[in-house]
Design a protein around this motif. Structure first.
Motif, mmCIF file in Angstrom:
data_model
loop_
_atom_site.group_PDB
_atom_site.id
_atom_site.type_symbol
_atom_site.label_atom_id
_atom_site.label_comp_id
_atom_site.label_asym_id
_atom_site.label_seq_id
_atom_site.Cartn_x
_atom_site.Cartn_y
_atom_site.Cartn_z
ATOM 1 N N THR A 104 -24.125 11.585 -33.390
ATOM 2 C CA THR A 104 -23.787 12.422 -34.313
ATOM 3 C C THR A 104 -23.765 13.636 -35.596
ATOM 4 O O THR A 104 -24.439 14.420 -34.213
ATOM 5 C CB THR A 104 -24.776 11.653 -35.376
ATOM 6 N N HIS A 105 -22.454 13.754 -36.094
ATOM 7 C CA HIS A 105 -22.376 15.114 -36.356
ATOM 8 C C HIS A 105 -22.269 15.237 -38.116
ATOM 9 O O HIS A 105 -22.031 14.277 -38.526
ATOM 10 C CB HIS A 105 -21.627 16.295 -35.394
ATOM 11 N N ARG A 119 -22.334 11.944 -42.294
ATOM 12 C CA ARG A 119 -22.543 12.025 -41.268
ATOM 13 C C ARG A 119 -21.376 11.537 -40.349
ATOM 14 O O ARG A 119 -22.144 10.257 -40.622
ATOM 15 C CB ARG A 119 -24.374 12.224 -40.664
ATOM 16 N N THR A 122 -19.207 10.550 -33.303
ATOM 17 C CA THR A 122 -18.918 11.802 -32.354
ATOM 18 C C THR A 122 -19.266 11.151 -31.067
ATOM 19 O O THR A 122 -20.312 10.429 -30.851
ATOM 20 C CB THR A 122 -18.406 12.423 -32.614
ATOM 21 N N ASN A 124 -20.551 12.850 -27.758
ATOM 22 C CA ASN A 124 -21.182 13.756 -27.485
ATOM 23 C C ASN A 124 -20.868 14.646 -26.128
ATOM 24 O O ASN A 124 -19.353 14.257 -25.411
ATOM 25 C CB ASN A 124 -22.745 13.300 -26.759
ATOM 26 N N GLN A 242 -14.826 16.146 -30.396
ATOM 27 C CA GLN A 242 -14.761 17.139 -31.663
ATOM 28 C C GLN A 242 -14.053 16.482 -32.670
ATOM 29 O O GLN A 242 -13.659 16.901 -33.897
ATOM 30 C CB GLN A 242 -14.552 18.781 -31.388
ATOM 31 N N ASP A 244 -14.286 12.750 -35.276
ATOM 32 C CA ASP A 244 -14.930 11.935 -36.353
ATOM 33 C C ASP A 244 -14.411 10.299 -35.722
ATOM 34 O O ASP A 244 -13.613 10.201 -35.098
ATOM 35 C CB ASP A 244 -14.966 11.130 -37.123
ATOM 36 N N HIS A 500 -27.632 11.286 -30.372
ATOM 37 C CA HIS A 500 -27.748 12.920 -31.287
ATOM 38 C C HIS A 500 -27.226 13.617 -31.766
ATOM 39 O O HIS A 500 -26.206 13.087 -32.321
ATOM 40 C CB HIS A 500 -28.197 13.573 -29.603
ATOM 41 N N HIS A 501 -28.111 14.501 -32.701
ATOM 42 C CA HIS A 501 -27.193 14.798 -34.228
ATOM 43 C C HIS A 501 -27.120 16.097 -33.837
ATOM 44 O O HIS A 501 -28.165 17.223 -33.868
ATOM 45 C CB HIS A 501 -28.379 14.624 -35.013
ATOM 46 N N GLU A 502 -25.949 16.061 -34.016
ATOM 47 C CA GLU A 502 -25.437 17.673 -34.066
ATOM 48 C C GLU A 502 -24.738 18.601 -35.218
ATOM 49 O O GLU A 502 -24.388 17.636 -36.140
ATOM 50 C CB GLU A 502 -23.803 18.252 -33.119
ATOM 51 N N ARG A 503 -25.717 20.385 -35.633
ATOM 52 C CA ARG A 503 -25.548 20.006 -37.095
ATOM 53 C C ARG A 503 -24.175 21.240 -36.469
ATOM 54 O O ARG A 503 -24.347 22.039 -35.569
ATOM 55 C CB ARG A 503 -27.163 20.987 -37.508
#
Length: 503
Positions: A104-105, A119, A122, A124, A242, A244, A500-503
């Motif tokens: 997720t991002h 959020r 996507t 990874n 990169q 959604d 996993h969440h990317e900020r």
């Protein structure tokens, strides 16, 4: 958690929430490049159903709701009648690609929408930099099927979906069993619309040619269903590095005769819902739900007793009927469940299991059998009544499989070389013969499954599992555990096991 002021509207804040951009169109078009970020979305309609107009929408869902949709897929349970422990392997295969390659991002969009979480899902870096084409294709298949199931059932209120290859609607099954016909993946009956729906799923880096290929498969289904009113639904679950995850839903509507009546009609009014909402009234709903949950049943019944436990849920299913936001209810919304569990803990320690179980039942709690799928943190479970119904249906399937040559996995010979296409035709024929026998025996089987469902209400788990002791009733407080439930099923994941969440 801030409580919602409206009884029917769940709180918007869940730790596993994600927004899924969805565009509705009349037919396949070019991929909407970057529009999932720039288009102004409309909020999803307040009631589950087909939207009134085309355009972009931005529904918010939970990872738990998406994982519930992984029950869709080819039914392999007839081949596992003697090897139920392999059901866990199939469950792993259905969730592993999603966990392995999705993340997720946080996103910044041109237009904001009240209630959205900012959020999105996507792919990874593992997918982007280290994944071969064949593995990407595997993700594409599973992602396409899962998101098609989520979109049609959770968003639009469709009932149970079924594989076209197992035959279409009753009295039309023979027309859907050709191995050479180009047909869509799934079909279902939308109760509220009183329409058949045919669904084709595409997933991965979906482009125009693949969508048109799917549209042709839907057209093949329409040739069979042309007399009957139906919708054609093409779901493209598109995701790329990169970017959604977003859905294109291409559709059209065909007028015609109303659907064929079910084998057993539901008595009284039929509110929109899932088959689980009608188990007490409809043998069709019970048979369909037991069939859909057979893979989970086989995993539970084939597990080592030490790996099983039960969790307490309110016996009153009213608050766990499907709503406008999906088929599951996050338990954060069910404050009664936590309060009742706390009462039982206060009265009986964990080592006083018999007293704890009796007090929980007297307080109005049911204990659902649960099991952690090996190699994952996904926990699946079901009620004793549904378990008993599945057990009876499984026994009936065993008798049918004994009469179907080559149906059992252990009967398959590995020393007979054949092309992949020929092998697929052979297996397709076996499944068709098996399904035909199931339908022939249905009038005899239905009352037995119904009786098992009713009798299961008061049977202890040790009887249903053929073990000496009941599984442990787990009432431990675990703030990191995210639970969701339907009327007769349970699902839980750990918060620290989310994509996993990317900020």
């Amino acid at each position: 958690m801030i409580p919602s002021p409206f009884a029917d509207v769940p709180p918007l804040l869940y730790t596993d929430s994600v927004d899924i951009p969805v565009v509705f169109r009349d037919s396949p078009e070019a991929r909407p490049f970057k529009q999932w970020r720039t288009a102004k979305p409309a909020p999803w309609p307040a009631t589950a159903g087909f939207p009134a107009k085309n355009g972009w929408y931005l529904p918010t869902t939970t990872w738990r709701e998406i994982l519930t949709a992984t029950e869709v897929g080819r039914d392999i349970t007839p081949n596992l009648l003697r090897l139920p422990q392999l059901a866990s392997s199939e469950l792993v295969a259905r969730v592993a690609p999603l966990y392995a390659y999705l993340g997720t991002h946080a996103v910044d969009t041109k237009h904001t929408l009240a209630g959205s979480k900012g959020r999105r899902l996507t792919v990874n870096p593992v997918y982007e930099y280290g994944t071969e084409r064949s593995a990407k294709n595997a993700l594409g298949y599973r992602l396409g099927m899962t998101m098609a199931e989520w979109a049609t059932r959770s968003l639009m209120g469709l009932g149970q979906t079924l594989h076209i290859e197992d035959g279409g609607p009753p009295a039309l099954r023979d027309k859907f069993v050709s191995t050479s016909a180009k047909l869509p993946d799934l079909w279902g009956l939308h109760e509220q619309e009183n329409l058949y729906w045919m669904i084709e799923a595409k997933g991965g880096n979906v482009r125009g040619p693949r969508l048109w290929e799917g549209w042709k498969q839907l057209q093949g289904g329409s040739k069979v269903l042309h007399e009957y009113a139906h919708r054609r639904i093409l779901v493209g679950a598109s995701v790329q590095p990169q970017g959604d995850l977003f859905l294109t839903i291409d559709h059209d509507h065909h007028a015609g005769k109303p659907p064929l009546p079910p084998t057993v009609s539901i008595t009284g009014p039929q509110p929109p819902g899932s088959p689980e909402d009608h188990l007490g009234d409809s043998d069709d709903a019970l048979m369909g739900t037991a069939r859909a949950q057979m893979l989970v049943y086989l995993a539970l019944s084939g597990a080592q007793p030490s790996r099983l436990k039960t969790v307490a849920l309110p016996a009153d299913r009213t608050n766990r009927r499907r709503g406008a936001r999906g088929v599951t209810t996050p338990l954060e919304r069910d404050t009664d469940a936590y309060a009742m569990r706390s009462d039982v803990r206060a009265e009986f320690a964990d080592d006083a299991q018999p007293g704890r179980r009796e007090y929980a039942r007297a307080l109005g709690l049911d204990d659902f059998l649960t099991y952690r799928v090996p190699g994952t943190e996904l926990r699946l479970g079901m009620s004793r009544q549904l378990f008993a119904a599945c057990a009876q249906l499984h026994r009936e399937d065993q008798l049918i499989a004994e009469r179907t040559p080559g149906m059992r996995a252990e009967d398959v010979r590995a020393d007979e070389p054949a092309s992949e296409e020929a092998e697929e035709r052979r297996r397709h024929t076996q499944r068709r013969v098996f399904r035909e026998q199931q339908e022939e025996e249905r009038a005899r089987i239905e009352p037995r499954v119904r009786a098992a469902f009713e009798d299961g209400r008061d049977r202890p788990w040790r009887e249903l599992l053929h073990t000496q002791n009941d599984p442990r009733l787990d009432l431990d407080e675990d703030p990191g555990l995210l639970e969701a439930a339907t009327a007769e099923t349970h699902l839980a994941i750990r918060e620290d096991d989310l994509p996993h969440h990317e900020r």
